[in-house]
Motif scaffolding. Structure first.
Motif, PDB file in Angstrom:
ATOM      1  N   ARG A  56      32.221  33.004  15.841  1.00  0.00           N
ATOM      2  CA  ARG A  56      32.685  32.925  14.448  1.00  0.00           C
ATOM      3  C   ARG A  56      31.740  32.086  13.595  1.00  0.00           C
ATOM      4  N   GLU A  57      31.157  31.057  14.179  1.00  0.00           N
ATOM      5  CA  GLU A  57      30.241  30.204  13.429  1.00  0.00           C
ATOM      6  C   GLU A  57      28.960  30.938  13.093  1.00  0.00           C
ATOM      7  N   LEU A  58      28.521  31.866  13.973  1.00  0.00           N
ATOM      8  CA  LEU A  58      27.312  32.627  13.728  1.00  0.00           C
ATOM      9  C   LEU A  58      27.492  33.642  12.613  1.00  0.00           C
ATOM     10  N   MET A  77      38.592  29.140  32.404  1.00  0.00           N
ATOM     11  CA  MET A  77      38.051  30.372  31.833  1.00  0.00           C
ATOM     12  C   MET A  77      38.564  30.581  30.419  1.00  0.00           C
ATOM     13  N   ALA A  78      39.830  30.261  30.171  1.00  0.00           N
ATOM     14  CA  ALA A  78      40.392  30.408  28.830  1.00  0.00           C
ATOM     15  C   ALA A  78      39.686  29.488  27.851  1.00  0.00           C
ATOM     16  N   ALA A  79      39.380  28.259  28.280  1.00  0.00           N
ATOM     17  CA  ALA A  79      38.670  27.319  27.401  1.00  0.00           C
ATOM     18  C   ALA A  79      37.257  27.815  27.113  1.00  0.00           C
ATOM     19  N   ARG A  80      36.568  28.360  28.130  1.00  0.00           N
ATOM     20  CA  ARG A  80      35.219  28.895  27.910  1.00  0.00           C
ATOM     21  C   ARG A  80      35.258  30.072  26.947  1.00  0.00           C
ATOM     22  N   ALA A 125      33.538  30.266  23.302  1.00  0.00           N
ATOM     23  CA  ALA A 125      32.598  31.346  23.012  1.00  0.00           C
ATOM     24  C   ALA A 125      33.011  32.088  21.745  1.00  0.00           C
ATOM     25  N   ARG A 126      34.324  32.327  21.580  1.00  0.00           N
ATOM     26  CA  ARG A 126      34.797  32.991  20.356  1.00  0.00           C
ATOM     27  C   ARG A 126      34.559  32.109  19.138  1.00  0.00           C
TER      28      ARG A 126
END
Length: 181
Positions: free
Chosen positions: A178-180, A166-169, A173-174
């Motif tokens: 940031r890329e968006l 879950m931490a990796a997901r 996602a974060r």
């Protein structure tokens, strides 16, 4: 038939994981160790200044607690150990707080059984037992703060260690958000 799926050891939270040096949990562990160490050090030094016999059970009091030379020296040693934990910080301070907290609670029960006996090497009385319980609970609180809870925040390193997928997901996602931007 139910099958048991073993949990890989990498998914378990370990006590020897290192917190970042500036992590706010480390400050809680350090402050707790420092405060309790200061109290015990002051009690031990005041007991030694009174020049009480090493195993005296004569009822000499320091700061409202009965003491003798052995209890004073033991208090100084534990206080120094807590100061070492404060200086090192991180998980070491947390673990020292938890272990000593348990030791203080066990000591309270053990010495409670010895109060009215002829064998009372640390000259404990009921106020010492209560003090031992209070210090033990406080040390355990400071040591477990942010490590043990059912509602740890997701940025907590212990939550991440217990839920790596879950931490990796969440981290990916974060990174995508940031890329968006």
């Amino acid at each position: 038939m139910a099958t048991h799926i073993p949990v890989p050891k990498t998914n378990r939270a370990r006590l020897d994981e290192h917190l970042p040096v500036d992590h706010r949990l480390s400050q809680v562990y350090r402050v707790g160790a420092g405060l309790m160490g200061l109290v015990l050090l002051a009690f031990g030094i005041l007991g030694l200044i009174d020049k009480i016999g090493f195993f005296s059970t004569g009822g000499d009091e320091v700061a409202g607690l009965s003491t003798n030379g052995a209890l004073s020296v033991l208090s100084i040693c534990v206080g120094v150990l807590l100061f070492v934990g404060m200086v090192i910080g991180g998980n070491f301070a947390s673990t020292v707080n938890m272990v000593l907290g348990i030791a203080f609670i066990l000591s309270g029960f053990f010495n409670l059984a010895l109060i009215d006996t002829t064998f009372n090497p640390l000259a404990f009385e009921i106020q010492n037992v209560l003090f031992s319980f209070v210090v033990g609970v406080l040390l355990m609180f400071f040591g477990m703060y942010g490590r043990v809870s059912s509602t740890l925040p997701h940025d907590n390193p212990y939550w991440k260690a217990r839920h790596p997928e879950m931490a990796a997901r969440e981290q990916s996602a974060r990174a995508g958000q940031r890329e968006l931007k």
